[in-house]
Enzyme design. Structure first.
Site, PDB file in Angstrom:
ATOM      1  N   HIS A 177       0.494  -1.295   0.294  1.00  0.00           N
ATOM      2  CA  HIS A 177      -0.195  -0.111  -0.230  1.00  0.00           C
ATOM      3  C   HIS A 177       0.601   1.960   0.553  1.00  0.00           C
ATOM      4  O   HIS A 177       0.751   2.044   0.653  1.00  0.00           O
ATOM      5  CB  HIS A 177      -0.971   0.049   1.036  1.00  0.00           C
ATOM      6  CG  HIS A 177      -2.656   0.244   0.980  1.00  0.00           C
ATOM      7  ND1 HIS A 177      -2.675  -0.480   0.646  1.00  0.00           N
ATOM      8  CD2 HIS A 177      -3.007   1.173   1.017  1.00  0.00           C
ATOM      9  CE1 HIS A 177      -4.201  -0.176   0.056  1.00  0.00           C
ATOM     10  NE2 HIS A 177      -4.716   0.804   0.687  1.00  0.00           N
ATOM     11  N   GLY A 196      -5.858   0.471  -4.639  1.00  0.00           N
ATOM     12  CA  GLY A 196      -6.873  -0.642  -5.288  1.00  0.00           C
ATOM     13  C   GLY A 196      -6.620  -0.732  -6.736  1.00  0.00           C
ATOM     14  O   GLY A 196      -6.288  -1.818  -7.362  1.00  0.00           O
TER      15      GLY A 196
END
Length: 518
Positions: A339, A346
């Protein structure tokens, strides 16, 4: 070094670290090592134990072996058992090496200098810790693979003459998730989905394939936003769709990831572009206090440069040696666990799937498999796949809330993102890709064939603009093949009863074909 000097077992147990055993048994291998050295690592999905009976079986996430399989109660005994029966868990092994110290590993090698397991452990110590043990180079022993290729997916490998092993690890010390060979994955790989996709495409006329590809591309782009709970304007969906259509043409490095983040974010007035400069998490905030309630805590921002470098090196140097779908799963899910960005992770994670498949020529030229659309349709399975690692890591991440409603990680966590079991991720992605080939691609071409037949037959009956023809089709499609009273009285008020009846008959005639694409 005897395990008894760490934390000895009192005998068979029925509960181990909150995990129930199917019967009273003695934990061995990774389970014994994690407990004896109090390692702060997620345990493997399946642990091993020695049961009282002469029966080997798997139950309740335990692999129960017979008394004759019981290893010596030593560090070397349990490590050898783990390598022989459980495969490589690099996160556990690296934490164990740090806890046990170099001399303990060197002693294992000195005790069996020609042993394959000892030499594999020796190599792994120096490879994982980037530190040299006080041992002379090996001069005897058959070259042994570091990864058992019958248990876990591996590369062809290169030899290490110092250890007399073949380094076939599917990664580097900076990033090396592992994937176990399961019956599901073996079946998927053997089915040759890429060839199946080419067969489907070969039967589709070029003009119809181009329209199918355009629809699937737009569908994937829109679905990727919807997975994140966003409903952006059409031009933003199209821009991201164009980026997906170009996937595989440029190598993935940090600059390319930054370029893609700028495309996917669009309006960056309230988003920091580039690598995060603070903590990150996925989850909610307490409504009263505003304190984070994480489902997943991202890698520390101090570790991002090294982790992203390891990830992109994997994509450039290692992924080409692996099955394309396996490589895509490792790269994409590794990215989303790290991340690295404040926003856009995403969608970039799913882009990386397209990147690997396109770069490897897995999907037919010009066709993007709508993987995001399948994921959206299977969103609960997708979340469970993500949680298969993030939930196991969460208890080992020490953090505190910041004044800005974020998290600050207090311990070293980078290895949680370098080394994880990507088997569930590979199985999930393979099932998604298989559905796009077996269902979505044929369904969309069938839908367009039926739609074209409808247009031709209705045009022979009545003359109307394309806009009204499309509207007529949508009304019939949404109303189970019947033109509603409202439509007859408004948009199609000039249509006769006979024409309406004939159009409904035309629709019913082609419905069997395009219903597959509904």
């Amino acid at each position: 070094m005897h395990l008894g000097q760490q934390k000895p077992f009192s005998g068979p147990v029925t509960v181990f670290h909150d995990r129930r055993l199917p019967e009273a048994a003695v934990p061995v291998g990774y389970a014994a090592l994690i407990d004896a050295y109090d390692l702060a690592v997620p345990a493997p999905f399946t642990l091993s134990a020695i049961g009282p009976r002469h029966k080997v079986y798997v139950a309740d996430a335990w692999h129960v072996y017979t008394p004759r399989h019981r290893p010596d109660e030593t560090l070397g005994g349990h490590l050898t058992f783990a390598l022989r029966y459980e495969g490589l868990d690099l996160g556990v092994i690296k934490a164990l090496f740090r806890a046990a110290g170099p001399e303990a590993i060197a002693d294992i090698v000195r005790a069996a200098p020609t042993g394959a397991y000892a030499r594999r452990l020796w190599f792994l110590y120096e490879w994982l810790l980037q530190a040299r043990l006080d041992l002379p180079d090996a001069t005897q022993g058959v070259y042994a693979p570091v990864v058992d290729p019958e248990r876990q997916w591996a590369t062809a490998g290169v030899t290490s003459t110092r250890h007399r092993v073949r380094n076939n690890l599917p990664g580097t010390p900076a990033f090396c998730p592992m994937v176990f060979r399961t019956p599901s994955l073996e079946t998927f790989v053997a089915s040759d989905l890429a060839a199946a996709a080419r067969c489907v495409v070969a039967e589709v006329p070029a003009d119809l394939l181009a329209r199918t590809a355009a629809f699937l591309l737009l569908q994937d782009s829109r679905s990727s936003f919807q997975i994140e709970g966003e409903d952006p304007p059409q031009d933003r969906v199209q821009r991201w769709g164009q980026a997906i259509g170009d996937a595989g043409r440029r190598p993935i490095d940090l600059d390319e990831l930054l370029r893609l983040q700028r495309i996917v974010i669009g309006d960056a007035r309230f988003v920091h572009l580039g690598l995060r400069q603070e903590g990150g998490f996925v989850g909610e905030h307490d409504r009263v206090t505003g304190i984070p309630i994480p489902d997943h805590i991202s890698a520390r921002h101090q570790d991002l440069s090294d982790l992203v470098a390891g990830l992109t090196t994997f994509g450039r140097d290692v992924a080409p040696e692996l099955d394309p779908v396996l490589a895509a799963a490792v790269l994409a899910f590794g990215f989303v666990y790290i991340h690295p960005f404040e926003d856009g992770n995403g969608r970039l994670h799913r882009y990386l799937i397209h990147h690997v498949l396109a770069q490897r020529g897995f999907n037919p030229a010009g066709v993007v498999f709508p993987v995001s659309a399948v994921i959206l349709d299977r969103i609960d399975d997708y979340r469970r796949t993500l949680e298969s690692h993030s939930r196991r890591v969460l208890p080992f991440v020490r953090w505190r809330p910041t004044g800005q409603g974020n998290v600050e990680v207090l311990n070293e966590t980078s290895d949680y993102y370098r080394f994880f079991d990507a088997t569930p991720h590979a199985e999930f992605l393979f099932s998604c890709v298989a559905k796009t080939i077996d269902v979505d691609l044929p369904a969309e071409t069938a839908f367009l064939r039926g739609y074209d037949a409808f247009r031709r037959q209705v045009s022979a009956l009545v003359d109307m603009p394309d806009r009204l023809m499309d509207l007529l089709f949508r009304f019939l499609h949404q109303n189970d093949g019947v033109l509603s009273k409202r439509a007859r009285e408004r948009e199609f008020a000039q249509m006769t009863d006979a024409e309406a009846a004939e159009i409904e008959t035309i629709y019913a005639g082609v419905r069997q074909e395009f219903a597959q694409g509904a």
